[in-house]
Design an enzyme around this catalytic site. Structure first.
Site, mmCIF file in Angstrom:
data_model
loop_
_atom_site.group_PDB
_atom_site.id
_atom_site.type_symbol
_atom_site.label_atom_id
_atom_site.label_comp_id
_atom_site.label_asym_id
_atom_site.label_seq_id
_atom_site.Cartn_x
_atom_site.Cartn_y
_atom_site.Cartn_z
ATOM 1 C CB ALA A 21 -0.908 0.002 1.226
ATOM 2 C CB CYS A 22 0.245 4.629 -1.324
ATOM 3 S SG CYS A 22 1.153 6.129 -1.700
ATOM 4 N N PRO A 23 2.458 4.562 1.249
ATOM 5 C CG PRO A 23 3.964 5.827 2.553
ATOM 6 C CD PRO A 23 2.691 5.004 2.647
#
Length: 202
Positions: free
Chosen positions: A10-12
Protein backbone atom coordinates in the site's frame (compact mmCIF):
# COMPACT_ATOMS: atom_id res chain seq x y z
CA UNK A 1 19.19 -3.53 -13.76
CA UNK A 2 17.58 -3.11 -10.33
CA UNK A 3 14.15 -4.65 -9.68
CA UNK A 4 11.88 -3.30 -6.93
CA UNK A 5 8.99 -5.64 -6.08
CA UNK A 6 6.19 -3.60 -4.53
CA UNK A 7 3.33 -5.92 -5.48
CA UNK A 8 0.68 -5.86 -2.78
CA UNK A 9 2.24 -2.90 -1.00
CA UNK A 10 0.00 0.00 0.00
CA UNK A 11 1.06 3.59 -0.55
CA UNK A 12 3.55 5.01 0.36
CA UNK A 13 5.56 1.74 0.49
CA UNK A 14 6.11 1.47 -3.33
CA UNK A 15 7.36 5.08 -3.39
CA UNK A 16 9.64 4.52 -0.38
CA UNK A 17 11.10 1.31 -1.84
CA UNK A 18 11.74 3.03 -5.17
CA UNK A 19 13.29 6.08 -3.54
CA UNK A 20 15.70 3.87 -1.57
CA UNK A 21 16.70 2.09 -4.78
CA UNK A 22 17.29 5.44 -6.53
CA UNK A 23 19.43 6.68 -3.63
CA UNK A 24 21.79 3.71 -4.07
CA UNK A 25 22.48 4.54 -7.71
CA UNK A 26 25.94 5.96 -8.39
CA UNK A 27 26.00 5.85 -12.20
CA UNK A 28 23.77 5.16 -15.18
CA UNK A 29 21.18 2.59 -14.12
CA UNK A 30 17.75 1.20 -14.98
CA UNK A 31 15.25 0.45 -12.20
CA UNK A 32 12.12 -1.63 -12.75
CA UNK A 33 9.34 -1.25 -10.21
CA UNK A 34 6.50 -3.80 -10.04
CA UNK A 35 3.20 -2.62 -8.52
CA UNK A 36 -0.42 -3.78 -8.56
CA UNK A 37 -2.43 -0.57 -9.05
CA UNK A 38 -2.54 2.61 -11.14
CA UNK A 39 -2.26 4.98 -8.17
CA UNK A 40 1.08 3.42 -7.23
CA UNK A 41 2.22 3.87 -10.84
CA UNK A 42 1.23 7.55 -10.71
CA UNK A 43 3.02 8.21 -7.40
CA UNK A 44 6.18 6.28 -8.28
CA UNK A 45 6.28 8.08 -11.63
CA UNK A 46 6.01 11.55 -10.04
CA UNK A 47 8.71 10.79 -7.49
CA UNK A 48 11.08 9.31 -10.10
CA UNK A 49 10.59 12.24 -12.47
CA UNK A 50 11.37 14.67 -9.64
CA UNK A 51 14.61 12.73 -9.13
CA UNK A 52 15.61 13.36 -12.73
CA UNK A 53 14.72 9.93 -14.09
CA UNK A 54 13.19 9.17 -17.48
CA UNK A 55 10.07 7.14 -16.71
CA UNK A 56 7.90 4.80 -18.76
CA UNK A 57 5.29 2.36 -17.51
CA UNK A 58 3.25 -0.52 -18.83
CA UNK A 59 0.23 -2.57 -17.79
CA UNK A 60 1.42 -6.20 -17.90
CA UNK A 61 -1.82 -7.84 -16.76
CA UNK A 62 -4.81 -7.18 -14.54
CA UNK A 63 -3.39 -5.69 -11.33
CA UNK A 64 0.20 -5.98 -12.59
CA UNK A 65 2.17 -2.94 -13.72
CA UNK A 66 5.82 -2.18 -14.45
CA UNK A 67 7.43 1.24 -14.06
CA UNK A 68 10.83 1.59 -15.75
CA UNK A 69 13.13 4.37 -14.52
CA UNK A 70 16.29 5.25 -16.42
CA UNK A 71 18.85 7.25 -14.45
CA UNK A 72 21.96 8.84 -15.91
CA UNK A 73 23.70 9.09 -12.54
CA UNK A 74 23.33 9.68 -8.80
CA UNK A 75 20.48 11.97 -7.76
CA UNK A 76 21.06 15.36 -6.12
CA UNK A 77 21.08 15.46 -2.32
CA UNK A 78 18.16 17.93 -2.18
CA UNK A 79 16.08 15.48 -4.20
CA UNK A 80 16.83 12.72 -1.72
CA UNK A 81 15.45 14.87 1.08
CA UNK A 82 12.13 15.48 -0.69
CA UNK A 83 9.14 14.15 1.28
CA UNK A 84 7.37 10.97 0.19
CA UNK A 85 3.74 11.68 -0.65
CA UNK A 86 0.71 9.69 -1.75
CA UNK A 87 -1.48 11.61 -4.16
CA UNK A 88 -4.97 10.13 -4.67
CA UNK A 89 -6.52 9.92 -8.12
CA UNK A 90 -8.64 13.08 -8.14
CA UNK A 91 -8.76 13.69 -11.89
CA UNK A 92 -11.66 15.39 -13.57
CA UNK A 93 -13.43 13.49 -16.33
CA UNK A 94 -11.37 14.89 -19.19
CA UNK A 95 -11.74 12.99 -22.47
CA UNK A 96 -9.24 13.31 -25.32
CA UNK A 97 -10.67 12.59 -28.77
CA UNK A 98 -8.27 11.63 -31.57
CA UNK A 99 -9.89 11.18 -34.98
CA UNK A 100 -6.84 11.00 -37.27
CA UNK A 101 -3.30 9.67 -37.34
CA UNK A 102 -2.03 13.23 -37.85
CA UNK A 103 -2.66 16.63 -36.29
CA UNK A 104 -3.92 19.70 -38.12
CA UNK A 105 -4.18 20.56 -41.80
CA UNK A 106 -1.35 20.81 -44.30
CA UNK A 107 1.59 18.45 -44.74
CA UNK A 108 0.64 14.96 -43.50
CA UNK A 109 4.23 14.10 -42.52
CA UNK A 110 4.32 17.16 -40.27
CA UNK A 111 0.90 16.26 -38.90
CA UNK A 112 2.17 12.81 -37.87
CA UNK A 113 5.11 14.40 -36.03
CA UNK A 114 2.70 16.75 -34.29
CA UNK A 115 0.28 14.02 -33.14
CA UNK A 116 3.20 12.00 -31.75
CA UNK A 117 4.32 15.09 -29.82
CA UNK A 118 0.76 15.74 -28.64
CA UNK A 119 0.42 12.23 -27.18
CA UNK A 120 3.83 12.48 -25.49
CA UNK A 121 2.76 15.84 -24.01
CA UNK A 122 -0.28 14.11 -22.47
CA UNK A 123 2.08 11.87 -20.48
CA UNK A 124 3.67 14.97 -18.96
CA UNK A 125 0.46 16.62 -17.75
CA UNK A 126 0.11 17.15 -14.01
CA UNK A 127 -3.50 15.94 -14.29
CA UNK A 128 -3.91 13.09 -16.77
CA UNK A 129 -7.10 12.63 -18.79
CA UNK A 130 -9.54 9.92 -17.74
CA UNK A 131 -10.09 8.55 -21.26
CA UNK A 132 -8.61 8.78 -24.75
CA UNK A 133 -10.91 7.87 -27.64
CA UNK A 134 -9.50 6.86 -31.03
CA UNK A 135 -11.69 6.59 -34.12
CA UNK A 136 -11.48 6.82 -37.91
CA UNK A 137 -7.80 7.29 -38.87
CA UNK A 138 -6.92 7.75 -35.20
CA UNK A 139 -7.42 4.00 -34.78
CA UNK A 140 -4.06 3.47 -36.48
CA UNK A 141 -2.27 5.06 -33.50
CA UNK A 142 -3.18 2.24 -31.09
CA UNK A 143 -2.07 -0.55 -33.42
CA UNK A 144 1.12 -2.35 -34.38
CA UNK A 145 3.74 -0.06 -35.90
CA UNK A 146 2.55 3.13 -34.20
CA UNK A 147 5.32 5.36 -32.87
CA UNK A 148 3.12 6.36 -29.91
CA UNK A 149 2.61 2.91 -28.37
CA UNK A 150 5.13 3.39 -25.56
CA UNK A 151 3.51 6.68 -24.52
CA UNK A 152 0.02 5.16 -24.70
CA UNK A 153 1.10 2.19 -22.58
CA UNK A 154 2.53 4.64 -20.03
CA UNK A 155 -0.80 6.47 -19.92
CA UNK A 156 -2.76 3.22 -19.62
CA UNK A 157 -0.57 2.05 -16.73
CA UNK A 158 -1.42 5.27 -14.88
CA UNK A 159 -5.14 4.64 -15.17
CA UNK A 160 -6.01 6.37 -18.44
CA UNK A 161 -8.67 4.37 -20.30
CA UNK A 162 -7.73 3.95 -23.97
CA UNK A 163 -10.59 2.99 -26.27
CA UNK A 164 -10.48 2.41 -30.03
CA UNK A 165 -13.47 2.21 -32.36
CA UNK A 166 -14.02 -1.41 -33.42
CA UNK A 167 -15.75 -0.46 -36.70
CA UNK A 168 -12.73 1.67 -37.58
CA UNK A 169 -10.27 -1.12 -36.80
CA UNK A 170 -12.32 -3.47 -39.00
CA UNK A 171 -12.44 -0.94 -41.83
CA UNK A 172 -8.66 -0.51 -41.87
CA UNK A 173 -8.03 -4.25 -41.32
CA UNK A 174 -6.31 -3.59 -37.98
CA UNK A 175 -8.46 -5.40 -35.40
CA UNK A 176 -5.87 -8.14 -34.87
CA UNK A 177 -3.08 -5.56 -34.57
CA UNK A 178 -4.43 -3.58 -31.61
CA UNK A 179 -1.57 -3.14 -29.12
CA UNK A 180 -2.98 -1.03 -26.31
CA UNK A 181 -6.35 -0.39 -24.68
CA UNK A 182 -9.70 -1.92 -25.59
CA UNK A 183 -12.10 -2.03 -28.52
CA UNK A 184 -15.24 0.07 -28.18
CA UNK A 185 -18.37 0.94 -30.15
CA UNK A 186 -20.09 4.15 -31.20
CA UNK A 187 -22.62 4.02 -28.35
CA UNK A 188 -19.80 3.96 -25.78
CA UNK A 189 -17.94 6.72 -27.63
CA UNK A 190 -21.02 8.97 -27.57
CA UNK A 191 -21.76 8.12 -23.92
CA UNK A 192 -18.15 8.83 -22.87
CA UNK A 193 -18.11 12.18 -24.66
CA UNK A 194 -21.55 13.13 -23.31
CA UNK A 195 -20.46 12.46 -19.71
CA UNK A 196 -17.13 14.28 -20.01
CA UNK A 197 -16.35 17.36 -17.93
CA UNK A 198 -14.07 18.53 -20.73
CA UNK A 199 -13.26 17.25 -24.23
CA UNK A 200 -9.80 17.89 -25.68
CA UNK A 201 -9.21 17.55 -29.44
CA UNK A 202 -5.77 17.86 -31.08
Amino acid sequence: MITVNAMGDACPIPVIKTKKAIQKVTGAETIEVLVDNEIAVQNVTKMAQSSGGTVTSEKLAEKEFKVTIQLSGAVAKDTEAAPVTCIPDSRRNTVVVIAADHMGEGKEDLGKVLIKGFIFALTQLEELPKTILFYNGGAKITTEGSESLEDLKTLEAQGVEIMTCGTCLDYYGLKEKLQVGTVTNMYSIVETMNNADKILRP
